[in-house]
Design a protein around this motif. Sequence first.
Motif, PDB file in Angstrom:
ATOM      1  N   VAL A 211     -25.234  -0.855  35.751  1.00  0.00           N
ATOM      2  CA  VAL A 211     -26.612  -0.396  35.908  1.00  0.00           C
ATOM      3  C   VAL A 211     -26.661   0.873  36.743  1.00  0.00           C
ATOM      4  O   VAL A 211     -27.335   1.843  36.402  1.00  0.00           O
ATOM      5  N   SER A 216     -24.658   1.447  31.202  1.00  0.00           N
ATOM      6  CA  SER A 216     -24.463   0.397  30.201  1.00  0.00           C
ATOM      7  C   SER A 216     -25.768  -0.348  29.941  1.00  0.00           C
ATOM      8  O   SER A 216     -25.976  -0.885  28.842  1.00  0.00           O
ATOM      9  N   TYR A 217     -26.624  -0.383  30.963  1.00  0.00           N
ATOM     10  CA  TYR A 217     -27.953  -0.990  30.854  1.00  0.00           C
ATOM     11  C   TYR A 217     -28.974  -0.037  31.455  1.00  0.00           C
ATOM     12  O   TYR A 217     -28.694   0.616  32.467  1.00  0.00           O
ATOM     13  N   TRP A 220     -31.968  -3.576  35.412  1.00  0.00           N
ATOM     14  CA  TRP A 220     -31.555  -4.958  35.607  1.00  0.00           C
ATOM     15  C   TRP A 220     -32.225  -5.917  34.629  1.00  0.00           C
ATOM     16  O   TRP A 220     -31.636  -6.935  34.251  1.00  0.00           O
ATOM     17  N   LEU A 223     -30.140  -6.004  31.545  1.00  0.00           N
ATOM     18  CA  LEU A 223     -28.913  -6.774  31.768  1.00  0.00           C
ATOM     19  C   LEU A 223     -29.199  -8.270  31.707  1.00  0.00           C
ATOM     20  O   LEU A 223     -28.447  -9.029  31.087  1.00  0.00           O
ATOM     21  N   HIS A 226     -29.643  -9.415  28.124  1.00  0.00           N
ATOM     22  CA  HIS A 226     -28.369  -9.510  27.412  1.00  0.00           C
ATOM     23  C   HIS A 226     -27.625 -10.786  27.812  1.00  0.00           C
ATOM     24  O   HIS A 226     -27.047 -11.479  26.964  1.00  0.00           O
ATOM     25  N   VAL A 235     -21.972  -9.523  29.195  1.00  0.00           N
ATOM     26  CA  VAL A 235     -22.335  -8.457  30.130  1.00  0.00           C
ATOM     27  C   VAL A 235     -21.073  -7.836  30.720  1.00  0.00           C
ATOM     28  O   VAL A 235     -20.922  -6.603  30.773  1.00  0.00           O
ATOM     29  N   VAL A 239     -19.680  -3.780  30.305  1.00  0.00           N
ATOM     30  CA  VAL A 239     -19.321  -2.910  31.430  1.00  0.00           C
ATOM     31  C   VAL A 239     -17.853  -2.499  31.332  1.00  0.00           C
ATOM     32  O   VAL A 239     -17.503  -1.327  31.542  1.00  0.00           O
TER      33      VAL A 239
END
Length: 272
Positions: A211, A216-217, A220, A223, A226, A235, A239
């Motif tokens: 994050v 990647s996201y 939060w 995330l 996901h 998750v 990453v």
Amino acid sequence: MPTVEVAERAGTEPSEDVVLTLPNAVAVLDGATSLRPTERTGGWYAAELAAALRPHLDSPAEPDLAESLEAAIAEVSATHGLSPGHSPSSTVSVLRWNERLVEALVLADSPVVVFTGSGVDAVTDDRLDALRTPGNGGYREWLRDGGGFDERHHRELRAAVDATGRWRNVEGGFWVAEADPRAAHRAIRRDWPRDAVHSALLASDGVSCGVDQYGSYRDWRELLEHARTDSPGAVLERVRAAERSDPDGRRWPRPKRHDDQALAVVEFTPDG
């Protein structure tokens, strides 16, 4: 009763992250990697501290979180003869709940993120990051210039860690669990009414970087979604995929190619 799902993955064996789960609490501890050979690693310390912390978190008396951590640090230090400034260290993040309250404690860079009806509340400790000032040289510039994770990187990283270490557990520096029990009272604290909280995450920095750094996201909340729709392990894989796409650390200069990863996802049901 809240449900807790945990995913862990080592960067290099063995992992130095430790996750402690109890009926009323979850803790994530991320032991600091030693850059010099030593018997007592950050992972060893994190495991010892988690074991010492367990009875305090599990106590029906519900002692203050900082006082519990202080007692655990003191116990480990006394048992093993550890001295401040010359001991392994670890981050500590704790989430504890009862019928009325949800509490969080964060010491160093393993965040707790709480989701309520009014939004997302990320409990973070950025005091270590605030000491990292941009400038010439250092392992980050070496990586940006394409040097890769070689022996030069290791030397530059060790120099950076030594320089930062002078600010460990001192005024104006950063605070971490080590051999000074007073550090526990420098943790970041927060609490919420139990009925306001529906979910929470605890993460080591090998996950939060998805994050905070890699993108990647988006945030939060994404995330968490996901983790819900796929799994906490998915998750970790997303990453890790970002790190694999940058094998030499040029895009995201970092201490090591792959960090240990630990993620705990806590879901609070309306009736428990």
